[in-house]
Design a protein around this motif. Structure first.
Motif, PDB file in Angstrom:
ATOM      1  N   LEU A 242       0.823  -1.208   0.000  1.00 13.41           N
ATOM      2  CA  LEU A 242       0.000   0.000   0.000  1.00 13.41           C
ATOM      3  C   LEU A 242       0.858   1.260   0.000  1.00 13.41           C
ATOM      4  O   LEU A 242       0.511   2.260  -0.646  1.00 13.41           O
ATOM      5  N   TYR A 243       1.990   1.212   0.671  1.00 17.38           N
ATOM      6  CA  TYR A 243       2.922   2.337   0.672  1.00 17.38           C
ATOM      7  C   TYR A 243       3.435   2.612  -0.743  1.00 17.38           C
ATOM      8  O   TYR A 243       3.478   3.765  -1.189  1.00 17.38           O
ATOM      9  N   ALA A 244       3.806   1.561  -1.455  1.00 14.95           N
ATOM     10  CA  ALA A 244       4.303   1.716  -2.827  1.00 14.95           C
ATOM     11  C   ALA A 244       3.239   2.350  -3.718  1.00 14.95           C
ATOM     12  O   ALA A 244       3.549   3.235  -4.532  1.00 14.95           O
ATOM     13  N   ILE A 245       2.001   1.915  -3.549  1.00 13.76           N
ATOM     14  CA  ILE A 245       0.906   2.509  -4.330  1.00 13.76           C
ATOM     15  C   ILE A 245       0.742   3.981  -3.947  1.00 13.76           C
ATOM     16  O   ILE A 245       0.594   4.847  -4.813  1.00 13.76           O
ATOM     17  N   ALA A 246       0.788   4.274  -2.646  1.00 11.10           N
ATOM     18  CA  ALA A 246       0.638   5.661  -2.175  1.00 11.10           C
ATOM     19  C   ALA A 246       1.763   6.550  -2.709  1.00 11.10           C
ATOM     20  O   ALA A 246       1.524   7.708  -3.062  1.00 11.10           O
ATOM     21  N   VAL A 247       2.969   6.029  -2.780  1.00 16.59           N
ATOM     22  CA  VAL A 247       4.086   6.782  -3.352  1.00 16.59           C
ATOM     23  C   VAL A 247       3.808   7.060  -4.825  1.00 16.59           C
ATOM     24  O   VAL A 247       4.012   8.175  -5.309  1.00 16.59           O
ATOM     25  N   ASN A 248       3.318   6.050  -5.535  1.00 18.99           N
ATOM     26  CA  ASN A 248       3.035   6.202  -6.963  1.00 18.99           C
ATOM     27  C   ASN A 248       1.931   7.213  -7.258  1.00 18.99           C
ATOM     28  O   ASN A 248       1.925   7.819  -8.319  1.00 18.99           O
ATOM     29  N   VAL A 249       1.002   7.380  -6.320  1.00 19.29           N
ATOM     30  CA  VAL A 249      -0.047   8.396  -6.526  1.00 19.29           C
ATOM     31  C   VAL A 249       0.378   9.746  -5.950  1.00 19.29           C
ATOM     32  O   VAL A 249      -0.396  10.689  -5.967  1.00 19.29           O
ATOM     33  N   ARG A 250       1.595   9.792  -5.446  1.00 14.59           N
ATOM     34  CA  ARG A 250       2.169  11.015  -4.879  1.00 14.59           C
ATOM     35  C   ARG A 250       1.363  11.547  -3.695  1.00 14.59           C
ATOM     36  O   ARG A 250       1.104  12.753  -3.585  1.00 14.59           O
ATOM     37  N   ALA A 251       0.960  10.634  -2.823  1.00 16.93           N
ATOM     38  CA  ALA A 251       0.258  11.038  -1.598  1.00 16.93           C
ATOM     39  C   ALA A 251       1.193  11.898  -0.759  1.00 16.93           C
ATOM     40  O   ALA A 251       2.414  11.692  -0.758  1.00 16.93           O
ATOM     41  N   ASP A 252       0.622  12.859  -0.052  1.00 18.79           N
ATOM     42  CA  ASP A 252       1.429  13.757   0.785  1.00 18.79           C
ATOM     43  C   ASP A 252       2.199  12.988   1.854  1.00 18.79           C
ATOM     44  O   ASP A 252       3.347  13.281   2.122  1.00 18.79           O
ATOM     45  N   GLU A 253       1.535  12.027   2.463  1.00 15.31           N
ATOM     46  CA  GLU A 253       2.157  11.208   3.508  1.00 15.31           C
ATOM     47  C   GLU A 253       1.887   9.736   3.201  1.00 15.31           C
ATOM     48  O   GLU A 253       0.982   9.125   3.778  1.00 15.31           O
ATOM     49  N   PRO A 254       2.669   9.155   2.295  1.00 13.35           N
ATOM     50  CA  PRO A 254       2.374   7.792   1.838  1.00 13.35           C
ATOM     51  C   PRO A 254       2.399   6.731   2.948  1.00 13.35           C
ATOM     52  O   PRO A 254       1.571   5.829   2.945  1.00 13.35           O
TER      53      PRO A 254
END
Length: 112
Positions: free
Chosen positions: A64-76
Motif C-alpha cells: 500500500l505504501y508503494a501505491i501511495a508513493v506512486n499516486v504522490r500522496a502527501d504522507e504515503p
C-alpha cells in the motif's frame, strides 16, 4: 488482486484496495484474516505465529505504501497505515452477524 482489479494505474489500484477487501470478506469460507486471528490468539511478539502475522501486516503495508508513493500522496506511509487499519477493521467487523446484514461495503465508505 489489487493490480488485477485496478490495472497498471496507481490511482486505480488505490481505489481497488477496498474492492479487494470486499471480495475477500464476501468469499465463501472466509473466517476472518488468518494473520489478524493469529496475532490475537498468540499475542506474544516472539512466538512464530505472531512473527508471521507481523511480517504479513508489514508486507501489506509496504504494498500500500508503494501505491501511495506512486499516486504522490502527501504522507504515503500514513496513508498505507490508515488503509491497513480500515482493512483490518473490516476483516474483524465482518465476523459479526450484524455486519453481514448491513448494506455499506468498505468501498462505499464516506471517507474514501
Amino acid at each position: 488482486m489489487i493490480q488485477a482489479r485496478g490495472g497498471a494505474i496507481a490511482v486505480a489500484q488505490l481505489h481497488a484496495v477496498l474492492d479487494v477487501v470486499e471480495l475477500i470478506i464476501e468469499s465463501e469460507g472466509f473466517h476472518g484474516c488468518i494473520f489478524v486471528n493469529a496475532a490475537m490468539e498468540v499475542p506474544l511478539p516472539h512466538e512464530p505465529a505472531h512473527v508471521a502475522a507481523s511480517q504479513s501486516k508489514q508486507a501489506i503495508e509496504d504494498i500500500l505504501y508503494a501505491i501511495a508513493v506512486n499516486v504522490r500522496a502527501d504522507e504515503p506511509r500514513s496513508l498505507a497505515r490508515e488503509l491497513c487499519l480500515i482493512m483490518e477493521g473490516a476483516y474483524v467487523t465482518s465476523m459479526f452477524p450484524a455486519a453481514k446484514t448491513q448494506s455499506t461495503s468498505p468501498a462505499e465508505s464516506p471517507i474514501v
